[in-house]
Motif scaffolding. Structure first.
Motif, mmCIF file in Angstrom:
data_model
loop_
_atom_site.group_PDB
_atom_site.id
_atom_site.type_symbol
_atom_site.label_atom_id
_atom_site.label_comp_id
_atom_site.label_asym_id
_atom_site.label_seq_id
_atom_site.Cartn_x
_atom_site.Cartn_y
_atom_site.Cartn_z
ATOM 1 N N ARG A 144 66.397 -0.144 35.093
ATOM 2 C CA ARG A 144 65.674 1.131 35.210
ATOM 3 C C ARG A 144 65.635 1.636 36.646
ATOM 4 O O ARG A 144 65.470 2.832 36.876
ATOM 5 C CB ARG A 144 64.260 0.978 34.659
ATOM 6 C CG ARG A 144 64.201 0.656 33.181
ATOM 7 C CD ARG A 144 62.805 0.802 32.630
ATOM 8 N NE ARG A 144 61.845 -0.127 33.196
ATOM 9 C CZ ARG A 144 61.643 -1.361 32.756
ATOM 10 N NH1 ARG A 144 62.361 -1.836 31.743
ATOM 11 N NH2 ARG A 144 60.731 -2.146 33.321
ATOM 12 N N SER A 145 65.777 0.726 37.609
ATOM 13 C CA SER A 145 65.789 1.129 39.014
ATOM 14 C C SER A 145 67.080 1.835 39.392
ATOM 15 O O SER A 145 67.148 2.496 40.434
ATOM 16 C CB SER A 145 65.579 -0.099 39.922
ATOM 17 O OG SER A 145 64.288 -0.638 39.719
ATOM 18 N N ARG A 146 68.107 1.693 38.573
ATOM 19 C CA ARG A 146 69.388 2.375 38.813
ATOM 20 C C ARG A 146 69.691 3.438 37.761
ATOM 21 O O ARG A 146 70.219 4.494 38.073
ATOM 22 C CB ARG A 146 70.530 1.343 38.816
ATOM 23 C CG ARG A 146 70.483 0.340 39.943
ATOM 24 C CD ARG A 146 70.674 0.986 41.290
ATOM 25 N NE ARG A 146 71.943 1.723 41.373
ATOM 26 C CZ ARG A 146 72.260 2.523 42.386
ATOM 27 N NH1 ARG A 146 71.408 2.700 43.378
ATOM 28 N NH2 ARG A 146 73.414 3.142 42.413
ATOM 29 N N GLY A 147 69.369 3.153 36.523
ATOM 30 C CA GLY A 147 69.705 4.074 35.438
ATOM 31 C C GLY A 147 68.904 5.366 35.513
ATOM 32 O O GLY A 147 67.806 5.423 36.075
ATOM 33 N N THR A 148 69.453 6.417 34.936
ATOM 34 C CA THR A 148 68.804 7.727 34.938
ATOM 35 C C THR A 148 68.481 8.174 33.513
ATOM 36 O O THR A 148 69.160 7.785 32.563
ATOM 37 C CB THR A 148 69.707 8.788 35.597
ATOM 38 O OG1 THR A 148 70.893 8.958 34.808
ATOM 39 C CG2 THR A 148 70.093 8.381 37.014
ATOM 40 N N VAL A 149 67.455 8.999 33.392
ATOM 41 C CA VAL A 149 67.072 9.532 32.081
ATOM 42 C C VAL A 149 68.182 10.418 31.538
ATOM 43 O O VAL A 149 68.590 10.298 30.372
ATOM 44 C CB VAL A 149 65.744 10.307 32.188
ATOM 45 C CG1 VAL A 149 65.458 11.062 30.887
ATOM 46 C CG2 VAL A 149 64.604 9.352 32.508
ATOM 47 N N CYS A 150 68.693 11.321 32.384
ATOM 48 C CA CYS A 150 69.750 12.226 31.918
ATOM 49 C C CYS A 150 71.028 11.477 31.567
ATOM 50 O O CYS A 150 71.741 11.853 30.630
ATOM 51 C CB CYS A 150 70.042 13.284 32.979
ATOM 52 S SG CYS A 150 68.756 14.539 33.141
ATOM 53 N N GLY A 151 71.317 10.403 32.297
ATOM 54 C CA GLY A 151 72.496 9.611 31.980
ATOM 55 C C GLY A 151 72.401 8.979 30.607
ATOM 56 O O GLY A 151 73.381 8.943 29.852
ATOM 57 N N SER A 152 71.221 8.481 30.269
ATOM 58 C CA SER A 152 71.022 7.903 28.942
ATOM 59 C C SER A 152 71.185 8.962 27.864
ATOM 60 O O SER A 152 71.777 8.705 26.806
ATOM 61 C CB SER A 152 69.635 7.270 28.851
ATOM 62 O OG SER A 152 69.415 6.706 27.581
#
Length: 302
Positions: free
Chosen positions: A106-114
Motif C-alpha cells: 500500500r505504500s507503493r500502490g495507487t488507488v487509480c492504478g488498482s
C-alpha cells in the motif's frame, strides 16, 4: 523470469506522458505509478509493453483534495496516504484499504492504478462501484468522466484505451446518515479475495433510503445489487429498528442467498467452487449489510 526489454520514460508533464503513450510502438505503452500489479505481470512476461511511462513526477497527479462534498485522488497518490488521510472522509475506503496486500504494498500502490488494472478480485473497484465514484480519463480524444458502473467491462478490462490515462478518481464524502460494511475471505491476509463484499446503507429516522451490496472475486467484474427493499422488510419483520447485527443478518439470509445465486458467475478454481463462493457471499453480504444499517443509525441514536 525477468521482464522483456522496454523503454522507460519519466515525464514531468501530463501532456508529455500522453504523448509518450501515443508514440509507443503499436500502442503498447503502459502507465506505471506504483507498479504493484504491473511489475509481476512484466516479470512473468504476461505483458510486453514497448514503453513504460512513469507518471509519479507529474505534479498534478500527486494531489489529493476535498472540494465541496467530493474527495479527488490523483493517479499517483499512494494507497497508504489515502488510508491515513481520507478514512474519516470516505469510511468505506478506510474499511477496505487494510485488506489491500500488506502495508509495504500500500505504500507503493495507487488507488487509480488498482482501478485501471481492474482485477475482479481487487478491493478498490468494488469500493468505487459501491460509492458511485467517478473516474477522470484523459487521452487522444480529450477528457471524459466515467462513472464506475460504466468503467469496468470485464476481467482486467476497462473503457480506457491504450493511450488513455486515468488521471484521478472522485469519491463522494460520507453523509452523516450513511453506514458501511466491508469484508472478504482470502487464503491469507494480503492475498486476492476468494470472495468479498462492500455494503453501503443510507437511512432516515430508521427508514432505509438506500442499500447496495457490491460483490467481488466472484465474477469477471464487481457486481452491484440494490437490496433496499429486502433490508427494509427485514427491519420491519423484526419490529425493532435498533435490532442487533446478528438478528438482522439472520433475517437477511434469504435475500442474500438469492443475490449470491445471481452474482456468482465464476467457473471456480483451486481456491473454491462456485457453490463455496455463493456461500461466502451469502454470509458476508447479510452480515455486512446489517452492520452498515446499524452504522447508518449513529446519527439518530443517543
Amino acid at each position: 523470469m525477468k521482464a522483456a526489454p522496454f523503454a522507460y520514460v519519466r515525464p514531468t508533464r501530463l501532456e508529455d506522458a500522453l504523448g509518450e503513450l501515443q508514440a509507443a510502438q503499436g500502442g503498447s505503452g503502459k502507465v506505471i505509478a506504483g507498479g504493484q500489479s504491473l511489475v509481476p505481470v512484466l516479470a512473468m512476461r504476461l505483458g510486453r509493453p514497448s514503453t513504460l511511462v512513469d507518471i509519479t513526477r507529474v505534479e498534478d497527479l500527486t494531489q489529493m483534495e476535498v472540494t465541496g462534498q467530493q474527495l479527488r485522488v490523483g493517479a499517483a497518490v499512494r494507497q497508504r496516504r489515502v488510508q491515513r488521510e481520507a478514512s474519516q472522509l470516505v469510511p468505506l475506503l478506510g474499511l477496505a484499504l487494510p485488506w489491500v496486500g500488506h502495508r509495504e504494498i500500500r505504500s507503493r500502490g495507487t488507488v487509480c492504478g488498482s482501478l485501471a488494472h481492474a482485477d475482479p478480485s481487487a478491493e478498490m473497484p468494488a469500493v468505487a462501484l459501491s460509492l458511485g465514484a467517478t473516474l477522470q480519463v484523459k487521452g487522444p480524444d480529450g477528457d471524459r468522466q466515467v462513472n464506475a458502473a460504466d468503467f469496468f467491462t470485464g476481467a482486467m478490462a476497462t473503457v480506457a484505451g491504450p493511450a488513455d490515462i486515468v488521471t484521478s478518481v472522485t469519491f463522494p464524502v460520507a453523509r452523516p446518515d450513511e453506514g458501511y460494511g466491508f469484508a472478504e475471505i482470502a487464503r491469507r491476509h494480503g492475498d486476492y479475495a476468494i470472495a468479498g463484499v462492500a455494503a453501503r446503507v443510507r437511512t432516515s429516522s430508521g427508514t432505509v433510503q438506500e442499500a447496495v451490496i457490491t460483490s467481488f472475486g466472484v465474477s469477471d467484474r464487481p457486481q452491484l445489487r440494490d437490496l433496499r427493499g429486502s433490508l427494509q422488510q427485514a427491519v420491519d419483520t423484526l419490529g425493532d429498528p435498533a435490532a442487533s447485527v446478528a438478528d438482522l443478518a439472520k433475517a437477511l439470509e434469504g435475500p442474500a442467498d438469492s443475490m449470491a445465486e445471481d452474482v456468482v458467475t465464476t467457473a471456480g478454481d483451486s481456491h473454491g467452487t462456485p457453490a463455496y463462493r455463493r456461500r461466502l457471499v451469502r454470509v458476508l453480504a447479510a452480515r455486512e449489510l446489517a452492520r452498515a444499517y446499524r452504522s447508518s443509525l449513529k446519527g439518530t441514536q443517543p
